[in-house]
Design a protein around this motif. Sequence first.
Motif, mmCIF file in Angstrom:
data_model
loop_
_atom_site.group_PDB
_atom_site.id
_atom_site.type_symbol
_atom_site.label_atom_id
_atom_site.label_comp_id
_atom_site.label_asym_id
_atom_site.label_seq_id
_atom_site.Cartn_x
_atom_site.Cartn_y
_atom_site.Cartn_z
ATOM 1 N N SER A 93 -17.041 -10.489 5.758
ATOM 2 C CA SER A 93 -16.421 -9.306 5.169
ATOM 3 C C SER A 93 -15.370 -9.779 4.185
ATOM 4 N N ASN A 94 -15.366 -9.196 2.984
ATOM 5 C CA ASN A 94 -14.398 -9.611 1.958
ATOM 6 C C ASN A 94 -13.599 -8.436 1.417
ATOM 7 N N GLU A 95 -13.486 -7.354 2.205
ATOM 8 C CA GLU A 95 -12.752 -6.173 1.771
ATOM 9 C C GLU A 95 -11.433 -6.046 2.533
ATOM 10 N N GLU A 96 -10.451 -5.500 1.870
ATOM 11 C CA GLU A 96 -9.203 -5.105 2.506
ATOM 12 C C GLU A 96 -9.169 -3.582 2.591
ATOM 13 N N GLY A 97 -8.412 -3.067 3.571
ATOM 14 C CA GLY A 97 -8.210 -1.634 3.655
ATOM 15 C C GLY A 97 -9.304 -0.877 4.367
ATOM 16 N N ILE A 98 -10.136 -1.558 5.167
ATOM 17 C CA ILE A 98 -11.173 -0.856 5.931
ATOM 18 C C ILE A 98 -11.004 -1.075 7.434
ATOM 19 N N GLY A 99 -9.912 -1.742 7.824
ATOM 20 C CA GLY A 99 -9.624 -1.908 9.238
ATOM 21 C C GLY A 99 -10.069 -3.211 9.833
ATOM 22 N N THR A 100 -10.595 -4.113 9.020
ATOM 23 C CA THR A 100 -11.009 -5.423 9.528
ATOM 24 C C THR A 100 -10.488 -6.502 8.598
ATOM 25 N N SER A 101 -10.393 -7.716 9.095
ATOM 26 C CA SER A 101 -9.871 -8.818 8.292
ATOM 27 C C SER A 101 -10.971 -9.411 7.421
ATOM 28 N N LEU A 206 -18.471 6.912 3.057
ATOM 29 C CA LEU A 206 -18.627 6.526 1.649
ATOM 30 C C LEU A 206 -17.371 5.843 1.126
ATOM 31 N N TYR A 207 -16.202 6.324 1.550
ATOM 32 C CA TYR A 207 -14.954 5.682 1.103
ATOM 33 C C TYR A 207 -14.863 4.250 1.634
ATOM 34 N N LEU A 208 -15.123 4.069 2.925
ATOM 35 C CA LEU A 208 -15.030 2.728 3.506
ATOM 36 C C LEU A 208 -16.050 1.786 2.888
ATOM 37 N N MET A 209 -17.185 2.315 2.460
ATOM 38 C CA MET A 209 -18.214 1.506 1.813
ATOM 39 C C MET A 209 -17.851 1.166 0.374
ATOM 40 N N GLY A 210 -16.848 1.828 -0.162
ATOM 41 C CA GLY A 210 -16.468 1.575 -1.552
ATOM 42 C C GLY A 210 -17.249 2.401 -2.543
ATOM 43 N N MET A 211 -17.799 3.524 -2.097
ATOM 44 C CA MET A 211 -18.618 4.356 -2.972
ATOM 45 C C MET A 211 -17.831 5.467 -3.663
ATOM 46 N N ILE A 212 -16.725 5.926 -3.051
ATOM 47 C CA ILE A 212 -15.934 7.016 -3.625
ATOM 48 C C ILE A 212 -14.453 6.693 -3.464
ATOM 49 N N PRO A 213 -13.587 7.328 -4.276
ATOM 50 C CA PRO A 213 -12.144 7.122 -4.105
ATOM 51 C C PRO A 213 -11.641 7.849 -2.871
ATOM 52 N N VAL A 214 -10.517 7.414 -2.355
ATOM 53 C CA VAL A 214 -9.980 8.002 -1.136
ATOM 54 C C VAL A 214 -9.639 9.474 -1.339
ATOM 55 N N GLU A 215 -9.305 9.860 -2.585
ATOM 56 C CA GLU A 215 -8.937 11.248 -2.854
ATOM 57 C C GLU A 215 -10.076 12.219 -2.583
ATOM 58 N N LEU A 252 -4.848 7.725 5.559
ATOM 59 C CA LEU A 252 -5.786 6.603 5.571
ATOM 60 C C LEU A 252 -5.173 5.397 4.860
ATOM 61 N N VAL A 253 -4.580 5.639 3.704
ATOM 62 C CA VAL A 253 -3.986 4.536 2.939
ATOM 63 C C VAL A 253 -2.768 3.974 3.665
ATOM 64 N N GLU A 254 -1.965 4.865 4.271
ATOM 65 C CA GLU A 254 -0.774 4.398 4.992
ATOM 66 C C GLU A 254 -1.147 3.502 6.163
ATOM 67 N N GLU A 255 -2.201 3.870 6.907
ATOM 68 C CA GLU A 255 -2.574 3.093 8.099
ATOM 69 C C GLU A 255 -3.400 1.860 7.762
ATOM 70 N N LEU A 256 -4.247 1.954 6.746
ATOM 71 C CA LEU A 256 -5.197 0.872 6.472
ATOM 72 C C LEU A 256 -4.801 0.019 5.279
ATOM 73 N N GLY A 257 -3.946 0.559 4.411
ATOM 74 C CA GLY A 257 -3.688 -0.093 3.140
ATOM 75 C C GLY A 257 -4.733 0.329 2.122
ATOM 76 N N GLU A 258 -4.498 0.018 0.874
ATOM 77 C CA GLU A 258 -5.460 0.376 -0.165
ATOM 78 C C GLU A 258 -6.725 -0.466 -0.022
ATOM 79 N N ARG A 259 -7.837 0.195 -0.310
ATOM 80 C CA ARG A 259 -9.100 -0.552 -0.250
ATOM 81 C C ARG A 259 -9.206 -1.466 -1.465
ATOM 82 N N LYS A 260 -9.475 -2.753 -1.198
ATOM 83 C CA LYS A 260 -9.683 -3.731 -2.251
ATOM 84 C C LYS A 260 -10.946 -4.524 -1.939
ATOM 85 N N PRO A 261 -11.851 -4.559 -2.912
ATOM 86 C CA PRO A 261 -11.829 -3.888 -4.204
ATOM 87 C C PRO A 261 -11.962 -2.375 -4.056
ATOM 88 N N ASP A 262 -11.461 -1.635 -5.049
ATOM 89 C CA ASP A 262 -11.545 -0.184 -4.966
ATOM 90 C C ASP A 262 -12.947 0.268 -5.347
#
Length: 710
Positions: A93-101, A206-215, A252-262
């Motif tokens: 896994s190479n994403e940040e902000g989805i709850g895993t390292s 879809l957000y966690l997959m990186g398909m849509i913005p958190v908004e 979601l952003v407060e608890e998980l951090g911003e998703r990177k890559p967005d």
Amino acid sequence: MKKRLLLLFALLYCFGAMAQDISISPNGQYAVMKLDQSEYEDWTINCNFNPEKYTPIIYEKFKDDFDFVVYVLNELLENKKYSYDGRSYPVASNEEGIGTSIYSMSKRYGSDGKLSRILHMPYRYAIKNGPLVHEIAHRWANYAIPTIDFRGNDYAGHWGVTGGSTPGQLGGFLQSSLTKEGNRYTVAYCGPNANGGNVPYNQLELYLMGMIPVEEVEPFSVFRNVSDVECDYATYYAFTSTQEEIYTPQRLVEELGERKPDYKESQKDFKALFVVVTNEDLTAEEVKLYNDQISEFCANEKPEDGHNFYSATGGRGTFTTGDIRKPNVGLTVTAPEASTAPYNLSSPLTIQWSSEITGKVSIELYKNGVWFKNIVQHVDASAEEYSWLPTLSDYQSQASYLVKIVSEEDNDIYSYGSEFNFYVHNYTVSGKVLDQNGAGIPNAVVTAGGSALQISTERTETDGFSQFINNLSSYNIIFTPTTKYLSSFSFKTTHHGNPTPMVILSIIDELETVIWEGEGEIDMTQDWTEIRFSQSIEVIPNKTYTFRLFKPDTNPEDDDYIRMVWLLNEYNFVHKVMGSDAPTTYCDADGNYSISLPQKWSSKLTAISESLIFEAIDITIGDQDLVDQNIKERNSSDNDEIDNNPSVNIWTYKKKIVVENYTGNLYIVDVLGRTVKSVNVDALHTEIEMPNIGLYQVIAGPKIEKVILR
């Protein structure tokens, strides 16, 4: 220099002599891993799926070019021993902000960082019907939110009692269905861990997959404490809760951090290696099943039923295989080309290739993805062209073909051509079936080169309960034909209600394709209802088919029904399926017939009718229809002199021909004049078992007698 081995595995190129033979499907979509029996039983019986053992073996044969490796066990659902319908194994896994390292274990599996997930589907239909869409989602979710199920247990990895824009692939309820009275909640029925293949990914997925913005994630409820659960399956869940938490995009952003890559930069197109695991060569039906399932799942359009990855993401992502065939080394098949226009079987087909190799090549034909025959061997590679005239025996309706050319010097050098089709132009042969006086014989059966019709089966085991066909139910009969053509289906009934209730019959193959459907009326004055096929239906002998009977719902207020009749309280459904080894058709009430036969067909055409013998006529199909091909009853004067000595008695009993008061050579001849049995009779009472029903002549010395076995 490698010696080319005989193709034991019909799907193609084997990578070595080992317990695991790895090959590639002819269409290049998936690999096939053939295990020896002990290894296969370790998978199927011991449920010992070991990706760390087998994936490095796979990666020795393929490029490090896949995000997912999907193992599919070539087993029916009813044979499944695993406790799950699909399993997702984390690799990287190479994403940040989805709850895993961020992590990577890819080298453990033979990849240098590209591979991120291994999926296991423990039965062959799991690709299409839901579990695969679900398991892909675990690549990103649910590591983000602590959840519980309706029993109040921790439910890591799934949504449980969590709302969403739709019921999620990983479970959860439809947020808009939530109602509240005090601390009592009701939601539409849902699956806490999965909602099947008919739902798309919800906004959170879809957000966690990186398909849509958190908004774009609408607020949803997560329940942490539930009790007093009431469930009406397929309708609702009701429960009491003292802890409802609302998740918004901000939370979601407060608890998980911003998703990177967005979502703008995240990967949306994924490549998968499907590996079918088996212990036997795949059959043509299995090859087609995997071709169809994988093609449908990887298509960039919504399938007719349910969702594939593309449609579940709303068209935002793709999940493809690419062509995993080994790149050709100096050898490429260029013709025949894929075309919507099939090749005429009556014309030579030109096979062409480009070659940078020397020596000899062999040319092989694959039918429906399975090796079918050697077309030619020992052709100079430099010739780059071969003219081949197919035969009628090569043809099968609705089959797909492709050509493989392989070096005889090195079987690692090969090339597959594009899939193509043949067609055979059919012509109509028509006429009348006539008796000795020239009158038409109604309802006679005309058969093209075949023997007498035979009953393929007479009864089917049931579960011992009374079976009805009414407005709301149907009855399935599993059937394995022994002949190539089916002519009619009949079943025994008792009746209630309208004088002529209608029934619909569907014939369905192993891939759930309806190959024929028609209707019949039940005659209240008869015990048997027969549904005849105007032209015989071509099937594959010894393959499994389903006859599905049901009554159309013309008026739900009617209480008429049709009850199946059981025989001798043995709980057998009584039915008959008439078949033959050649095309057949039925005459109309005036004796007229019409039968469709392929170009190049040549044999005898004859008729079958109770207690009558007909003169067979020779037919050769050229390039036009044939009319006035009348089939006449054989004149008794054409037979040998009949001895009417009453001391020789010939009669029938069930499927036996009984001969009394005769010793010597006895011949039994079918309607085409072919001897089907020759028996030396040395007893005054002889019973001869016959394999098929039908009309025969028994020749006992000078005595000739017609008999019919029913």
